[in-house]
Design a protein around this motif. Structure first.
Motif, short mmCIF file in Angstrom:
data_model
loop_
_atom_site.label_atom_id
_atom_site.label_comp_id
_atom_site.label_asym_id
_atom_site.label_seq_id
_atom_site.Cartn_x
_atom_site.Cartn_y
_atom_site.Cartn_z
N ASP B 98 -21.63 30.93 -11.79
CA ASP B 98 -22.61 31.76 -11.19
C ASP B 98 -22.13 33.19 -11.78
OD1 ASP B 98 -23.80 29.94 -9.60
OD2 ASP B 98 -22.21 29.89 -8.15
N LEU B 99 -21.00 33.58 -12.21
CA LEU B 99 -20.22 34.89 -12.68
C LEU B 99 -20.44 35.13 -14.04
CD1 LEU B 99 -17.80 35.78 -9.56
CD2 LEU B 99 -20.02 36.39 -9.56
N GLY B 100 -20.33 33.98 -14.51
CA GLY B 100 -20.46 34.38 -16.31
C GLY B 100 -19.13 33.90 -16.93
N PRO B 101 -18.93 33.62 -17.92
CA PRO B 101 -17.36 33.51 -18.76
C PRO B 101 -16.20 34.15 -18.93
CG PRO B 101 -19.14 34.10 -20.14
CD PRO B 101 -19.98 34.32 -19.38
N MET B 102 -16.69 36.25 -18.36
CA MET B 102 -16.06 37.74 -18.59
C MET B 102 -15.81 38.08 -17.32
SD MET B 102 -15.80 37.03 -21.04
CE MET B 102 -15.66 38.85 -21.90
N ALA B 103 -16.29 37.09 -15.93
CA ALA B 103 -15.75 37.21 -14.63
C ALA B 103 -13.84 37.84 -14.30
CB ALA B 103 -16.63 37.34 -13.48
N PHE B 104 -13.52 36.50 -15.19
CA PHE B 104 -11.94 36.73 -15.24
C PHE B 104 -11.64 36.76 -13.19
CE2 PHE B 104 -12.47 39.04 -19.80
CZ PHE B 104 -11.55 37.55 -20.19
N PRO B 105 -11.74 35.79 -12.91
CA PRO B 105 -11.22 36.10 -11.53
C PRO B 105 -10.06 35.00 -11.14
CG PRO B 105 -12.31 33.61 -12.00
CD PRO B 105 -12.72 35.14 -13.19
N GLY B 146 -13.32 40.90 -14.42
CA GLY B 146 -14.29 41.67 -15.51
C GLY B 146 -15.69 41.56 -14.87
N THR B 147 -16.38 41.12 -16.23
CA THR B 147 -17.48 41.44 -15.75
C THR B 147 -18.70 40.55 -15.21
OG1 THR B 147 -17.62 43.52 -17.44
CG2 THR B 147 -19.71 43.12 -16.80
N CYS B 148 -19.42 40.70 -14.58
CA CYS B 148 -20.04 39.48 -13.94
C CYS B 148 -21.74 39.36 -14.09
CB CYS B 148 -20.69 39.63 -12.30
SG CYS B 148 -18.77 39.56 -11.62
N GLU B 149 -21.72 38.24 -14.78
CA GLU B 149 -23.40 38.01 -16.27
C GLU B 149 -23.88 36.41 -15.02
OE1 GLU B 149 -22.49 37.71 -19.58
OE2 GLU B 149 -21.71 39.46 -19.82
N PRO B 150 -24.41 37.23 -13.99
CA PRO B 150 -24.78 35.80 -13.28
C PRO B 150 -26.16 35.13 -13.76
CG PRO B 150 -26.05 37.70 -12.50
CD PRO B 150 -24.96 38.13 -13.61
N ARG B 151 -25.49 33.75 -14.12
CA ARG B 151 -26.64 32.54 -14.87
C ARG B 151 -28.22 33.12 -14.40
NH1 ARG B 151 -27.40 27.49 -11.08
NH2 ARG B 151 -27.26 27.86 -9.59
N GLN B 152 -29.25 32.40 -15.50
CA GLN B 152 -30.53 32.40 -14.85
C GLN B 152 -31.59 32.00 -13.59
OE1 GLN B 152 -32.50 29.41 -18.00
NE2 GLN B 152 -34.36 31.37 -17.93
N ASP B 153 -31.04 31.71 -12.84
CA ASP B 153 -31.67 31.11 -11.74
C ASP B 153 -31.22 32.56 -10.27
OD1 ASP B 153 -29.45 30.54 -10.75
OD2 ASP B 153 -30.26 28.53 -9.05
N ALA B 154 -30.34 33.01 -10.70
CA ALA B 154 -29.39 34.16 -9.94
C ALA B 154 -30.10 35.81 -10.75
CB ALA B 154 -27.82 34.02 -10.02
#
Lengths: 193, 193, 193, 193
Positions: B98-105, B146-154
């Motif tokens: 949901d947040l992409g691979p660069m979110a670094f949770p 990190g930086t959140c990049e939501p997936r296509q449907d969000a």
């Protein structure tokens, strides 16, 4: 050489000045000694841990130091909450004091502690004792991501696996009954096997 | 264009294959629909937050997306725990989804959730509804660094202050009663004003 | 004599009917066996305790029973959450099933569990195993105030001190790794010494 | 008539004697005033609740009283932890002091509080203020099963639904910012809607 039990809040030579000090929250040794027999003191403690990429605890850090009579003991990051200071600020201050400025601790978002430890001068009231005082300690499990450089009176930070840190031999070396505390704190993060 | 309610576990076009698939934990749409009427499904949810250097929550991230009938709704990071998968692995997988691979949770050390949300098809049993199923969700507050990049449907991840995110207007936009859930989760980390 | 592993949800002879039953939440043995290989099942577990007037745990209750191959094992109150049932209702139902109608349990106000246990068919993924299934269990510490009368397949409820219940010999008798779980649950209520 | 702010620990006329008293944990008004400017004081607070047979909160009890300048305010069960006293003993003592001897509170098995509230003399550091002192309060949600008879300086215990107690009008009547605290405590037990 002084053999007085140092107040863990203050590195040797950095104790606050007596009452003439402008900040009424600083207490002289004498004042602190007086108050210690009258009120429970509020402490924060941290169990420093290393975590993996999924947040699971892989290692636990214990401070190794010589106590007033020259015995080696282990302990946790620990210290008093000062007048006017938030619990969170106190936790950060003591982490920096005990682990150095490059430890980069990740303080918990929640102010609710993983455990509450009550230290009494006399044994038997709780598993925890502190001959100097009645102290109530809010205990947090804190991941650290950097390099730990313990302050002068701690010899080192020793990293152990969660399984090793709860063995009876390590438990006996932890002062004031903190072997029980480490177990409870690790249980709270699902790392007690 | 398909208007079926997508299973939030799977981005469009990535649904697992029907039963012929070697992994029996993958469920076809038909099988999932069948099971959804028979058993409570186990979910994990995350409230993504930004924290300051002392660990205090400064911002809360909500996903904005269009639902099956084209309405804009807000939601949390959310998804099903798969057969054979740990709760922690599922939480990490859905955060990345949901947040992409660069979110670094920063996943919590503790597996005990900040809140438990029970979703029922019919309203009134709990504050939470999900017309598709009975789901029980373990809810965590997760700092992301990190930086959140939501997936296509969000469409986006919207960052708001803790005060703004609990306003009635935002609460109404959160699907399934999750406005209540955000309040409970923020309360658990001392960020509900 | 049947040696099949009984589903702990159902006393012998009271299993729900096959699918023809009107309630789609009831699963036949065959259906349950099928689903068990496809999805994690949601369970609740309770550690029954006796508390003193100040709420402190004085005794812990373990169920003693013979397993499918005639060995004596110990376990906790445990069972599945059914479709449409709240976690709280399931907890109450299983407490009554395992401790009898006169146990008078005091369910916790909080739905957040004291611990989360993840059971996998294969060992090594977590401390907990269940050869039948992947189950995720929300674990609560529940004071009981009345008289416990275990159901037919449990021989007795054995009450022990918190110190005794965490000894290795008792831990070994607890099935599925629940010795670890009892320690974690007791730690959560400050009763792990 | 005295208009000094009474220390909530002590009903009028029952303040402990000055220092000549044998117990060094009793503090005279003067001593307490002095210490209040030097150290954070440790408090316990309780949100009294009524629960149903499944442990769910149905009502919340607030104390109604007149403050020093004659205004009606609402508050929680609250008081200081004394030297040598456990947190649990203090919680029980203050429940009895504020709700009377027939309230029959069920103290939580866990010593970990539902919330931690930090009161400062100056606003803005936290949501909570106490003009007299810096106090850190461990807050518990406590079911009461008996009859509440508030002590003399509280006029009554008012029972409200969880929904009513978190309305802004009640929040404004709660002193020291405790409206926020009630919300956080109810969230911790899944009763914040």
């Amino acid at each position: 050489m002084s053999v007085r039990t140092p107040d863990p809040d203050w590195p040797a030579g950095e104790e606050p000045e007596p009452r003439s000090n402008a900040n009424p929250g600083w207490l002289s040794d004498l004042e602190l000694a007086e108050i210690r027999g009258r009120l429970p003191l509020l402490y924060v403690e941290a169990v420093p841990v290393r975590v993996d990429g999924l947040g699971q605890v892989t290692e636990v850090g214990l401070l190794l130091r010589a106590n007033a009579v020259g015995e080696m003991t282990r302990t946790l990051v620990s210290g008093r909450v000062m007048y006017g200071e938030t619990v969170r600020d106190a936790l950060f201050r003591h982490l920096e004091k005990d682990l150095g400025p490059m430890a980069f601790p990740l303080l918990p978002a929640s102010p609710v502690p993983a455990a509450v430890a009550e230290y009494f001068p006399l044994p038997g009231i709780s598993p925890f004792t502190d001959e100097r005082q009645h102290a109530v300690s809010l205990v947090y499990v804190v991941p650290v991501t950097g390099t730990c450089e313990p302050r002068q009176d701690a010899l080192e930070v020793t990293w152990m696996s969660p399984a090793e840190v709860v063995t009876p031999s390590i438990g006996d070396e932890l002062e004031g009954g903190r072997g029980v505390l480490v177990k409870r704190a690790l249980a709270a993060v699902g790392a007690l096997g």
